[in-house]
Design a protein around this motif. Structure first.
Motif, mmCIF file in Angstrom:
data_model
loop_
_atom_site.group_PDB
_atom_site.id
_atom_site.type_symbol
_atom_site.label_atom_id
_atom_site.label_comp_id
_atom_site.label_asym_id
_atom_site.label_seq_id
_atom_site.Cartn_x
_atom_site.Cartn_y
_atom_site.Cartn_z
ATOM 1 N N LEU A 19 1.847 90.521 17.692
ATOM 2 C CA LEU A 19 0.494 90.552 17.124
ATOM 3 C C LEU A 19 -0.473 89.737 17.971
ATOM 4 O O LEU A 19 -1.600 90.157 18.240
ATOM 5 C CB LEU A 19 0.509 90.001 15.693
ATOM 6 C CG LEU A 19 0.810 90.981 14.567
ATOM 7 C CD1 LEU A 19 1.036 90.225 13.266
ATOM 8 C CD2 LEU A 19 -0.322 91.975 14.397
ATOM 9 N N CYS B 208 -1.340 91.624 21.151
ATOM 10 C CA CYS B 208 -2.281 92.728 20.911
ATOM 11 C C CYS B 208 -3.699 92.223 20.661
ATOM 12 O O CYS B 208 -4.661 92.985 20.825
ATOM 13 C CB CYS B 208 -1.819 93.565 19.714
ATOM 14 S SG CYS B 208 -0.298 94.480 20.018
ATOM 15 N N CYS B 209 -3.839 90.984 20.225
ATOM 16 C CA CYS B 209 -5.168 90.422 19.954
ATOM 17 C C CYS B 209 -5.569 89.441 21.057
ATOM 18 O O CYS B 209 -6.271 88.456 20.807
ATOM 19 C CB CYS B 209 -5.184 89.745 18.593
ATOM 20 S SG CYS B 209 -4.960 90.910 17.243
ATOM 21 N N GLN C 101 -8.309 95.737 20.321
ATOM 22 C CA GLN C 101 -7.313 94.954 19.590
ATOM 23 C C GLN C 101 -6.800 95.728 18.380
ATOM 24 O O GLN C 101 -5.598 95.762 18.105
ATOM 25 C CB GLN C 101 -7.924 93.625 19.138
ATOM 26 C CG GLN C 101 -8.191 92.648 20.274
ATOM 27 C CD GLN C 101 -8.947 91.411 19.813
ATOM 28 O OE1 GLN C 101 -9.597 91.419 18.762
ATOM 29 N NE2 GLN C 101 -8.890 90.353 20.598
ATOM 30 N N THR D 180 -2.985 97.080 18.067
ATOM 31 C CA THR D 180 -2.190 96.558 16.950
ATOM 32 C C THR D 180 -1.613 97.691 16.116
ATOM 33 O O THR D 180 -0.429 97.676 15.752
ATOM 34 C CB THR D 180 -3.058 95.644 16.063
ATOM 35 O OG1 THR D 180 -3.517 94.539 16.839
ATOM 36 C CG2 THR D 180 -2.269 95.117 14.874
ATOM 37 N N VAL E 152 2.260 97.447 16.810
ATOM 38 C CA VAL E 152 2.869 96.711 15.697
ATOM 39 C C VAL E 152 2.970 97.582 14.455
ATOM 40 O O VAL E 152 3.945 97.526 13.711
ATOM 41 C CB VAL E 152 2.064 95.433 15.378
ATOM 42 C CG1 VAL E 152 2.828 94.548 14.405
ATOM 43 C CG2 VAL E 152 1.776 94.656 16.656
ATOM 44 N N VAL F 55 -6.201 87.824 15.084
ATOM 45 C CA VAL F 55 -5.236 88.659 14.366
ATOM 46 C C VAL F 55 -5.708 88.886 12.928
ATOM 47 O O VAL F 55 -5.694 90.022 12.426
ATOM 48 C CB VAL F 55 -3.843 87.999 14.375
ATOM 49 C CG1 VAL F 55 -2.916 88.699 13.389
ATOM 50 C CG2 VAL F 55 -3.244 88.035 15.769
#
Length: 406
Positions: free
Chosen positions: A105, A108-109, A118, A122, A126, A178
């Motif tokens: 996470l 991805c951010c 992002q 995500t 994820v 996130v």
């Protein structure tokens, strides 16, 4: 696909991706290798059954695909393959006990990415959503979303992003991103930007699942707890927001249709962190949602909600928060006071011209004008608000309001 298999794959996807990235690096192509492993499972498991250790099986398939992809590249890639295979033979591709979800996470951010990138990354890496599903959620084409995701992965590589947990201030900044991304995903699902349905249940459910997962990785975090409480309390009203496909405003909803289990869980969560110290934005919003959930029609504590929005606006003076405070002030102290506040905010912050609030500003103004008895102006602005949204349910509601006032 079998819903049980779909749920299992969605839950395992971040762990499998974490294992592959941890071993090989190369987030950009590792994500593709994992997607192919998941696709293979969707084809074979409904026929052959779920293996005894599904995560291990998925990791093994993804490893093999990753090696195939690396072998197709240049010699420098081959050296990395030899080192990786030597370090851990494929036969020992057992799942790690390390929970990679939080690291994934946070990757991805990464701050090198835009908010839009992002969110997309995500949901793909994820959340396990396909590129087509993400494109549908955001009202764009699969090709456009595929390009956006590929560009995001290239940006990560260019920024030198590594699959290692950030520390100290960097970790705090990434965690804040996130939470923001998860809330954006939830909001897009709760009121879809486009389409024939008011909500996207798959997105709200995914946002709640990921937030639960995040809270498991960081137990006791007050803002994460507040965010989960906010999502659950908001989601509790979803079934009551429409009737026969038409939008039902909050004060006309039947509380009997609210999900009491979610209200109980959400209220308990916010109660558990409320007095720990200065509340953050998600905790304040959860407290507002809890007041809504506790009130019966006509009995909501609007003065308290207006006060909480004032507190929230001081912490996060965003256009959406300012507009929400207008609604609360109008409900607490009358539509004239709400209109006066709205005019003042427009003078200083241009809510009526901001792309994020322009449509809702019109809708709020129309409602307040209707309450003051200015029917003609309200009808005109209701139609302007309808023209500014692509959600068909909301369009029908706003045009029906205008027609009723003619």
């Amino acid at each position: 696909m079998n819903p049980a298999i779909e749920d299992l794959l969605r839950a395992e996807a971040p762990q499998v991706l974490g294992a592959v990235v941890r071993r090989f690096g190369h987030f950009d192509i590792a994500e593709e290798a994992v997607q192919e492993a998941l696709l293979s499972a969707t084809r074979s498991w409904p026929v052959d059954g779920i293996p005894d250790n599904p995560r291990s099986r998925l990791i093994r398939i993804a490893y093999r695909r990753m090696i195939d992809m690396l072998r197709a590249e240049q010699a420098r890639r081959r050296r990395e393959i030899d080192a990786a295979v030597k370090a851990e033979p494929l036969q020992t591709a057992h799942p790690s006990n390390v929970d990679d979800s939080l690291t994934l996470l946070l990757l991805c951010c990464h701050p090198a990415l835009s908010h839009t990138a992002q969110v997309a990354l995500t949901l793909r890496a994820v959340g396990g959503l396909t590129t087509a599903e993400i494109a549908h959620a955001y009202g764009t084409t699969e090709a456009t979303m595929s390009t956006r995701i590929s560009r995001a992965k290239q940006q990560l590589a260019k920024a030198g992003a590594r699959f290692t947990p950030p520390i100290d201030a960097d970790r705090d900044r990434r965690l804040a991103a996130v939470l923001r991304v998860l809330y954006l995903i939830f909001n897009e699902g709760y009121t879809a930007t486009t389409g024939g349905e008011l909500t996207r249940v798959d997105l709200t459910a995914e946002a709640v699942r990921l937030t639960r997962m995040l809270l498991d990785a960081c137990p006791g975090d007050a803002e994460m707890t507040g965010l989960l409480a906010l999502m659950l309390l908001t989601e509790s009203r979803r079934a009551a927001r429409t009737h026969a496909g038409e939008l039902v405003p909050l004060d006309e909803q039947d509380p009997a249709r609210w999900n009491r289990d979610l209200i109980v869980e959400g209220t308990a969560l916010i109660d558990s962190v409320w007095n720990r110290g200065p509340a953050g934005p998600y905790q304040i919003q959860a407290a507002i949602a809890a007041l809504h959930a506790a009130g019966e029609p006509g009995g909501t504590d609007w003065p308290q909600i207006a006060l909480l929005y004032l507190w929230l606006e001081r912490l996060t003076p965003t256009p959406s928060v300012q507009l929400a405070r207008v609604v609360a002030v109008a409900r607490a102290y009358g539509p004239a006071r709400g209109l006066a506040l709205l005019d003042d905010l427009n003078r200083h912050h241009n809510l009526d011209r901001n792309p994020l609030t322009r449509q809702r500003e019109h809708a709020v103004r129309a409602h307040l004008l209707q309450q003051t008895g200015d029917r003609a102006s309200a009808a005109r602005i209701f139609r302007q608000a309808a023209d500014l949204t692509s959600n068909q349910v909301e369009q029908r509601y706003l045009r029906a309001k205008a027609d009723h006032l003619d």
